[in-house]
Motif scaffolding. Sequence first.
Motif, PDB file in Angstrom:
ATOM      1  N   GLN A 150      -9.647 -72.204 -25.744  1.00  0.00           N
ATOM      2  CA  GLN A 150     -10.717 -72.171 -24.732  1.00  0.00           C
ATOM      3  C   GLN A 150     -10.950 -70.766 -24.172  1.00  0.00           C
ATOM      4  O   GLN A 150     -12.051 -70.468 -23.753  1.00  0.00           O
ATOM      5  CB  GLN A 150     -10.376 -73.091 -23.535  1.00  0.00           C
ATOM      6  N   VAL A 151      -9.901 -69.969 -24.077  1.00  0.00           N
ATOM      7  CA  VAL A 151     -10.020 -68.708 -23.335  1.00  0.00           C
ATOM      8  C   VAL A 151      -9.677 -67.481 -24.193  1.00  0.00           C
ATOM      9  O   VAL A 151     -10.483 -66.557 -24.329  1.00  0.00           O
ATOM     10  CB  VAL A 151      -9.118 -68.735 -22.068  1.00  0.00           C
ATOM     11  N   ILE A 152      -8.474 -67.466 -24.764  1.00  0.00           N
ATOM     12  CA  ILE A 152      -7.986 -66.207 -25.357  1.00  0.00           C
ATOM     13  C   ILE A 152      -8.766 -65.822 -26.615  1.00  0.00           C
ATOM     14  O   ILE A 152      -9.284 -64.701 -26.713  1.00  0.00           O
ATOM     15  CB  ILE A 152      -6.463 -66.280 -25.629  1.00  0.00           C
ATOM     16  N   ARG A 153      -8.881 -66.748 -27.570  1.00  0.00           N
ATOM     17  CA  ARG A 153      -9.603 -66.388 -28.806  1.00  0.00           C
ATOM     18  C   ARG A 153     -11.069 -66.036 -28.547  1.00  0.00           C
ATOM     19  O   ARG A 153     -11.546 -65.015 -29.057  1.00  0.00           O
ATOM     20  CB  ARG A 153      -9.498 -67.512 -29.847  1.00  0.00           C
ATOM     21  N   PRO A 154     -11.798 -66.853 -27.732  1.00  0.00           N
ATOM     22  CA  PRO A 154     -13.192 -66.472 -27.467  1.00  0.00           C
ATOM     23  C   PRO A 154     -13.291 -65.086 -26.815  1.00  0.00           C
ATOM     24  O   PRO A 154     -14.173 -64.288 -27.155  1.00  0.00           O
ATOM     25  CB  PRO A 154     -13.700 -67.564 -26.522  1.00  0.00           C
ATOM     26  N   ALA A 155     -12.383 -64.774 -25.888  1.00  0.00           N
ATOM     27  CA  ALA A 155     -12.438 -63.471 -25.214  1.00  0.00           C
ATOM     28  C   ALA A 155     -12.172 -62.341 -26.213  1.00  0.00           C
ATOM     29  O   ALA A 155     -12.885 -61.325 -26.236  1.00  0.00           O
ATOM     30  CB  ALA A 155     -11.419 -63.431 -24.075  1.00  0.00           C
ATOM     31  N   LEU A 156     -11.157 -62.503 -27.058  1.00  0.00           N
ATOM     32  CA  LEU A 156     -10.829 -61.454 -28.037  1.00  0.00           C
ATOM     33  C   LEU A 156     -11.957 -61.301 -29.059  1.00  0.00           C
ATOM     34  O   LEU A 156     -12.259 -60.192 -29.517  1.00  0.00           O
ATOM     35  CB  LEU A 156      -9.506 -61.769 -28.746  1.00  0.00           C
ATOM     36  N   THR A 157     -12.608 -62.408 -29.387  1.00  0.00           N
ATOM     37  CA  THR A 157     -13.693 -62.372 -30.369  1.00  0.00           C
ATOM     38  C   THR A 157     -14.886 -61.576 -29.834  1.00  0.00           C
ATOM     39  O   THR A 157     -15.560 -60.868 -30.577  1.00  0.00           O
ATOM     40  CB  THR A 157     -14.110 -63.818 -30.736  1.00  0.00           C
ATOM     41  N   ARG A 158     -15.135 -61.673 -28.504  1.00  0.00           N
ATOM     42  CA  ARG A 158     -16.276 -60.917 -27.973  1.00  0.00           C
ATOM     43  C   ARG A 158     -15.883 -59.485 -27.590  1.00  0.00           C
ATOM     44  O   ARG A 158     -16.692 -58.709 -27.111  1.00  0.00           O
ATOM     45  CB  ARG A 158     -16.936 -61.636 -26.805  1.00  0.00           C
ATOM     46  N   GLY A 159     -14.601 -59.122 -27.775  1.00  0.00           N
ATOM     47  CA  GLY A 159     -14.167 -57.739 -27.550  1.00  0.00           C
ATOM     48  C   GLY A 159     -13.532 -57.493 -26.201  1.00  0.00           C
ATOM     49  O   GLY A 159     -13.339 -56.341 -25.806  1.00  0.00           O
ATOM     50  N   ALA A 160     -13.191 -58.570 -25.466  1.00  0.00           N
ATOM     51  CA  ALA A 160     -12.584 -58.387 -24.136  1.00  0.00           C
ATOM     52  C   ALA A 160     -11.129 -57.943 -24.246  1.00  0.00           C
ATOM     53  O   ALA A 160     -10.488 -58.100 -25.285  1.00  0.00           O
ATOM     54  CB  ALA A 160     -12.661 -59.696 -23.354  1.00  0.00           C
ATOM     55  N   TRP A 161     -10.629 -57.391 -23.149  1.00  0.00           N
ATOM     56  CA  TRP A 161      -9.214 -57.058 -23.022  1.00  0.00           C
ATOM     57  C   TRP A 161      -8.574 -58.179 -22.220  1.00  0.00           C
ATOM     58  O   TRP A 161      -8.932 -58.398 -21.050  1.00  0.00           O
ATOM     59  CB  TRP A 161      -9.026 -55.709 -22.314  1.00  0.00           C
ATOM     60  N   VAL A 162      -7.653 -58.886 -22.849  1.00  0.00           N
ATOM     61  CA  VAL A 162      -7.012 -60.040 -22.215  1.00  0.00           C
ATOM     62  C   VAL A 162      -5.652 -59.613 -21.675  1.00  0.00           C
ATOM     63  O   VAL A 162      -4.800 -59.132 -22.433  1.00  0.00           O
ATOM     64  CB  VAL A 162      -6.853 -61.196 -23.228  1.00  0.00           C
ATOM     65  N   LEU A 163      -5.470 -59.777 -20.362  1.00  0.00           N
ATOM     66  CA  LEU A 163      -4.177 -59.490 -19.719  1.00  0.00           C
ATOM     67  C   LEU A 163      -3.541 -60.828 -19.393  1.00  0.00           C
ATOM     68  O   LEU A 163      -4.045 -61.559 -18.538  1.00  0.00           O
ATOM     69  CB  LEU A 163      -4.379 -58.721 -18.410  1.00  0.00           C
ATOM     70  N   CYS A 164      -2.461 -61.160 -20.068  1.00  0.00           N
ATOM     71  CA  CYS A 164      -1.876 -62.494 -19.898  1.00  0.00           C
ATOM     72  C   CYS A 164      -0.462 -62.392 -19.331  1.00  0.00           C
ATOM     73  O   CYS A 164       0.418 -61.770 -19.930  1.00  0.00           O
ATOM     74  CB  CYS A 164      -1.882 -63.222 -21.242  1.00  0.00           C
ATOM     75  N   ASP A 165      -0.284 -63.008 -18.151  1.00  0.00           N
ATOM     76  CA  ASP A 165       1.011 -63.038 -17.473  1.00  0.00           C
ATOM     77  C   ASP A 165       1.864 -64.112 -18.150  1.00  0.00           C
ATOM     78  O   ASP A 165       1.675 -65.287 -17.905  1.00  0.00           O
ATOM     79  CB  ASP A 165       0.760 -63.371 -15.990  1.00  0.00           C
TER      80      ASP A 165
END
Length: 206
Positions: free
Chosen positions: A79-94
Amino acid sequence: MSLPGRFITFEGIDGAGKTTHIDALEQAWRQQGRDVVRTREPGGTALAEKLRELVLHDSMDPLTEALLVFSARRDHLQQVIRPALTRGAWVLCDRFTDATFAYQGAGRGFELAVLRQLETWVQEGLQPDLTLLFDLPPAVAASRLQAARQPDRFEALDAAFFERVRAGYLDRRSSQPDRFCVIQADASPHQVAEQVRTAIAERGFA
Ligand code: TMP
């Protein structure tokens, strides 16, 4: 296939003080106009946050615990990580899967081979690009936690548990050294922030 975004995770025993430094990075990168997604595990979606409540507060056997954290992770990835990485976002995950190897694997003594199998099924090859491991002696972390909120099921565990968790994290680092940067988290907040800045810059993530 590697995705266009960047996936950065933050790990360490409870009381390691990750949050302040994730906040600072999030703020700095947003100010630079980056597409930043700040999230956490277990959690990060409505379903995964419900599973988090169960994992943190209900008693259960180690396999159930491992399955729940990986179920939450699967939903979070989809729901969150793959879609964000696919659009080029930087994901900071605690926290992410290293926490499962450290807490359920080293801490609880659950079979690492089963965790590796679950990791393969759930992540389908996706791994963080960079993991900052906030390392410190459990006694220092425990003294920081004393003033904090009501402890959850993990925070209430004893020093021996956190020694195993710490060793579990360091084992993961030894098996994948290129992905990890170890931060000496018992230094002053200023020195820790400096180490984080240096680690990020050295890996080309500044
Ligand atoms: P935190 O988000 O407040 O750090 O709390 C999450 C707790 O859940 C922490 O004690 C570590 C634990 N945890 C696991 O046991 N396994 C996992 O896979 C993850 C992500 C966290």
